[in-house]
Motif scaffolding. Structure first.
Motif, PDB file in Angstrom:
ATOM      1  N   GLU A 164       0.835  -1.196   0.000  1.00 16.24           N
ATOM      2  CA  GLU A 164       0.000   0.000   0.000  1.00 16.24           C
ATOM      3  C   GLU A 164       0.877   1.257   0.000  1.00 16.24           C
ATOM      4  O   GLU A 164       2.060   1.202   0.267  1.00 16.24           O
ATOM      5  N   VAL A 166       1.443   2.849  -2.757  1.00 17.22           N
ATOM      6  CA  VAL A 166       2.191   2.810  -4.025  1.00 17.22           C
ATOM      7  C   VAL A 166       1.860   4.088  -4.791  1.00 17.22           C
ATOM      8  O   VAL A 166       0.708   4.304  -5.171  1.00 17.22           O
ATOM      9  N   PHE A 172       5.514   0.435  -8.187  1.00 20.05           N
ATOM     10  CA  PHE A 172       4.670  -0.689  -8.597  1.00 20.05           C
ATOM     11  C   PHE A 172       5.504  -1.794  -9.234  1.00 20.05           C
ATOM     12  O   PHE A 172       5.362  -2.974  -8.890  1.00 20.05           O
ATOM     13  N   ALA A 175       7.576  -3.601  -6.551  1.00 22.23           N
ATOM     14  CA  ALA A 175       6.740  -4.471  -5.718  1.00 22.23           C
ATOM     15  C   ALA A 175       6.263  -5.680  -6.521  1.00 22.23           C
ATOM     16  O   ALA A 175       6.197  -6.806  -6.005  1.00 22.23           O
ATOM     17  N   TYR A 176       5.936  -5.462  -7.773  1.00 22.93           N
ATOM     18  CA  TYR A 176       5.507  -6.548  -8.662  1.00 22.93           C
ATOM     19  C   TYR A 176       6.626  -7.582  -8.801  1.00 22.93           C
ATOM     20  O   TYR A 176       6.394  -8.795  -8.687  1.00 22.93           O
ATOM     21  N   PHE A 183      -2.072  -4.481  -4.781  1.00 23.44           N
ATOM     22  CA  PHE A 183      -1.481  -3.153  -4.745  1.00 23.44           C
ATOM     23  C   PHE A 183      -2.565  -2.115  -4.468  1.00 23.44           C
ATOM     24  O   PHE A 183      -3.708  -2.250  -4.910  1.00 23.44           O
TER      25      PHE A 183
END
Length: 404
Positions: A164, A166, A172, A175-176, A183
């Motif tokens: 969270e 993002v 993004f 994190a991906y 997300f």
């Protein structure tokens, strides 16, 4: 009456909306108001789940709803349908044995659980067996600092991870690549405020109901009569029974039947939900507490002087500050309440025994020795009992949350 809630979308790895987090708002301003977590959760439930329902707000998708330490202790989650929500256990909840038992009860009642703004310590290990979603605030815990923990969690069965806050495409993508499943943040969508119509609750009637459920032996017939005094409260009660929280086998044909179906304990907790939600509407918490102290103080004095007046004396103290709480003249406030004449007279300042008892309490609160002696003389009351009565009333008021 207008009520407000903000929803923020949660996306999967394909950038598809899979759920919404619901956030309490008290107006069109898209920011969290200055209220406690439990008051916000209570108001969210009252204004939304017991209005059009969370499914309406989320278009049938899961709703993530915050549960803080007080909400957990007060068991507010039991007023939410387990199949429609994910309960976010806030970071303010401590990983104690008592909280673990409360969380375990939610788990065994089929609620899906998430940990919000998670920061790992070993004390959380027992809880991790119960949660299905862990949320990391990547502004507070940068992705690079939590990569070992994320790798560990990815190997755990049935656990999903959400990033969270993002705010950029770079965050993004990072994190991906780390393997996050979901997300949330301004990169995807800001919270959107939704405005709905709702029925305004009569706070005075709610206080009357509260007084009834505080009694050791709650009179369900009387409680049903009071719910019938206010359309909004009756509507919320029936919405609760039709909200998917409880399995209903028979049609509900009366308010008394609805309350009997809930049972004493759940009725008390429902009234507690109502009172907690009203604090979020700007009702001064200290005034409400002082009203409760006064109610018990007046009752104890009446028991000494005239025991048959104890019940009405309790209500005199309970409603003695209602004009200040609602910011309306007392004569206007009590017009909608089913009070006997003696109680109405005392509240508007007409001399009778209830009025004199209330004056003793007010004089004691203000520390006015001369006024206290005058008030006691009118009742032929020795003032030596008052310190003990006042101390007992304060202790009673401090425990009132445990009664609902």
């Amino acid at each position: 009456m207008k009520v407000f809630v903000a929803r923020q979308a949660i996306f999967n790895r394909k950038k598809q909306v899979v759920a919404y987090e619901l956030l309490f708002r008290d107006g069109t301003s898209n920011s969290f108001p200055n209220v406690s977590d439990d008051a916000a959760t209570a108001k969210l439930i009252m204004d939304n789940q017991l209005n059009l329902g969370t499914r309406y707000l989320t278009s049938g998708k899961k709703a993530l709803i915050n549960i803080g330490p007080d909400s957990l202790t007060q068991e507010l989650a039991q007023f939410l349908p387990a199949h429609d929500v994910i309960l976010e256990l806030l970071e303010t909840i401590e990983p104690t044995a008592e909280n673990y038992e409360l969380v375990r009860t939610l788990f065994h009642n089929d609620y899906r659980l998430a940990l919000d703004d998670f920061e790992y310590t070993k004390d959380w290990e027992p809880f991790l067996k119960l949660v299905r979603l862990v949320k990391f605030d990547i502004m507070q815990s940068p992705l690079s600092s939590i990569e070992p923990l994320v790798n560990n969690f990815k190997r755990r069965k049935n656990m999903k991870l959400l990033a969270e806050k993002v705010e950029t495409e770079e965050e993004f993508k990072q994190a991906y690549a780390m393997g996050f499943h979901f997300f949330q943040g301004y990169f995807f969508a800001k919270p959107k405020v939704i405005e709905q119509n709702d029925i305004e609750i009569n706070y005075a009637v709610a206080m009357l109901i509260y007084a009834e459920v505080l009694k050791p032996h709650m009179n369900m017939v009387r409680v049903a009569e009071l719910f019938a005094q206010d359309t909004a409260l009756a509507y919320k009660l029936l919405r609760l029974l039709n909200s998917g929280v409880f399995p209903i086998k028979n049609k509900i044909e009366s308010l008394k039947q609805a309350l009997v179906y809930l049972g004493n304990e759940r009725t008390k907790k429902f009234v507690g939900l109502i009172m907690t939600a009203h604090i979020a509407e700007g009702k001064p918490t200290e005034l409400t507490r002082l009203s409760i102290v006064r109610s018990r103080f007046c009752e104890l004095i009446a028991r000494k002087l005239s025991p048959n007046m104890a019940g009405m004396s309790f209500l005199t103290g309970l409603f003695s500050l209602l004009d200040a709480i609602l910011d309306k003249p007392m004569t206007q406030v009590i017009n909608r309440l089913p009070f006997p004449e003696a109680l109405r007279d005392a509240l508007i300042g007409e001399p009778n025994i209830l009025y004199y008892i209330l004056n003793v309490v007010k004089a004691y609160e203000s520390g006015s020795w001369w006024h206290l002696q005058e008030a006691c003389t009118l009742l032929n009351l020795e003032d030596t009992c008052l310190p003990d009565f006042h101390a007992a009333a304060i202790s009673w008021a401090d425990m009132y949350k445990d009664r609902v």
